[in-house]
Design an enzyme around this catalytic site. Sequence first.
Site, short mmCIF file in Angstrom:
data_model
loop_
_atom_site.label_atom_id
_atom_site.label_comp_id
_atom_site.label_asym_id
_atom_site.label_seq_id
_atom_site.Cartn_x
_atom_site.Cartn_y
_atom_site.Cartn_z
CG ASP A 1 -1.88 1.12 1.02
OD1 ASP A 1 -3.08 0.79 0.46
OD2 ASP A 1 -1.69 1.94 1.78
CG LEU A 2 1.12 3.51 -3.62
CD1 LEU A 2 0.78 4.45 -4.73
CD2 LEU A 2 2.59 2.92 -3.69
CG ASP B 1 -3.37 3.74 -2.17
OD1 ASP B 1 -4.07 3.05 -2.07
OD2 ASP B 1 -2.77 4.58 -1.42
#
Length: 527
Positions: free
Chosen positions: A393-394, A435
């Site tokens: 996950d960003l 994302d």
Amino acid sequence: MLGAEIGAFLEACPTAALVLDDAGAIVFANAGARGLFALAEASRDLVISDLIPDWPLSPAVTQPLIVTREGHRQDCQVRTLTWPSASGMLTAVLVEQENEERQAAMVAREANLRLRYVIEMLPEAVCVFDANDRYVLWNEKYAALYPDIAEHLKPGMAFEDILKISLASGRMPEVVEDKDRWLLQRMRKFRQPVSQEEQQLRDGRWLRHDDRRTPDGGAIGMRIDISELKQREEWLGQLFDANPMPMLLCDGNSLGILQANRAALDFYGFGKAALLSLKAADMHVASEADRFAKALARLEGDCEARTVWRQRMADGTERHVLIYVRQLHEGPEHRLLLTIADVSDRILAEAEANRLAQHDMLTGLPNRMCFYKTLGEVLKANDGKGVAVFCLDLDGFKPVNDTFGHAAGDEVLRMVAERLRNAAGGYMVARLGGDEFAILMTGEERDVADLARGCIAAFRSSFHIGGTTVDIGISIGVSAAPENGQDGETLVREADRALYRAKANGRNTWRTAGVGQRDPAVSRRAR
């Protein structure tokens, strides 16, 4: 009644003689008649119709039947002579039996007549020759077919002489360019045991010459008008050649290509001679050629296209095709007509649709559905051993969308996908949504840490968007089988939990989901 002189004359007659009164009763029979009909003496109780059933004779009857003393019926020559007497009209009946020689000649004449009737009834022009190639007989259709020689046709005329007369007349129906050469070839074929050839006439018609030698050395020639057949062949040839679908005519046994239409030449890119030197399976890719040849050999009827085959063109490119097969039989000949449908565009479209259904349109990465499908297949194939799921996950991505807009955010996501692909080293990278990303790793447990560190390191450099620098990090959760089960959903869920622990521990880190939710060592990004 009869008169002594007449009686003496008839008695000495070498043929059987009967004398009848005007009622048809037999009043006199000479020795020949008594012997032939077994008569003891003339009796008025016996009438001529008892001995000659055809009596009274019709002028059309030249050989009436008689009943001999043995009760046999046979044909005889019968002549009659009538004169007046004191008691009325008398009729002398002279019966001459056929001898063997005369009877054989009659049989031969009848056989000859029957033969003439037969050949006249035939729909073809027919001529018969003796062992010296001289005309014996012919039918009217033959004479009508060759009006240039009709007046010269006579029994005993040599066939070669008739051909020379026809060539000299300038009116022969055949199209001939070199007369001497044509005559030599025609006679050479005529003298063969069996000879067939097709000849075009000046008026456009086509004839098939069928000459066959008889056991006695003679010959029978037939001239068959095949104009309609040639016309149909021409029409079929035009339909075959002008058909926009590639078509191949192949030998049913060897599978050698006998004919190819223009569309086939254009499709495969071969010259005609090159294509006709190949077999039906030669265009197929190596892995399918033998299977296709065996499929054709097993055919018992026509074949509707069901299988998509891969074929190579002359330039090496590959095409996907459907092949329709029709079986053709003409006498002993077995042919296969192949019609080829190019479905390459459809196959590519289906493949692209399938790819789009399983890939993220923004980044080109496999999507959630494709990831779970592949994960299930890998777990089954490896029995769960050496399989690990990375959930990524960003960190810091939301401000990019808020500050620069979604178009800039999409560009960043595309760059993120590229960096993760490079860092994954060939392992499957997928976008699960937003994302969130995932990596499916198969390998040794010690490789997990290297891959996690490599992914975090990939984000150390900034992203450049329209002249602006953006820094984004990434957090990772890892779940490995079989420690966390061999169910794909379970693995992803455990990796996701590990991801949240990584974010809770400062982000830009990675955690693993082990047995009992133990947290292994942490790797942080130095900034």
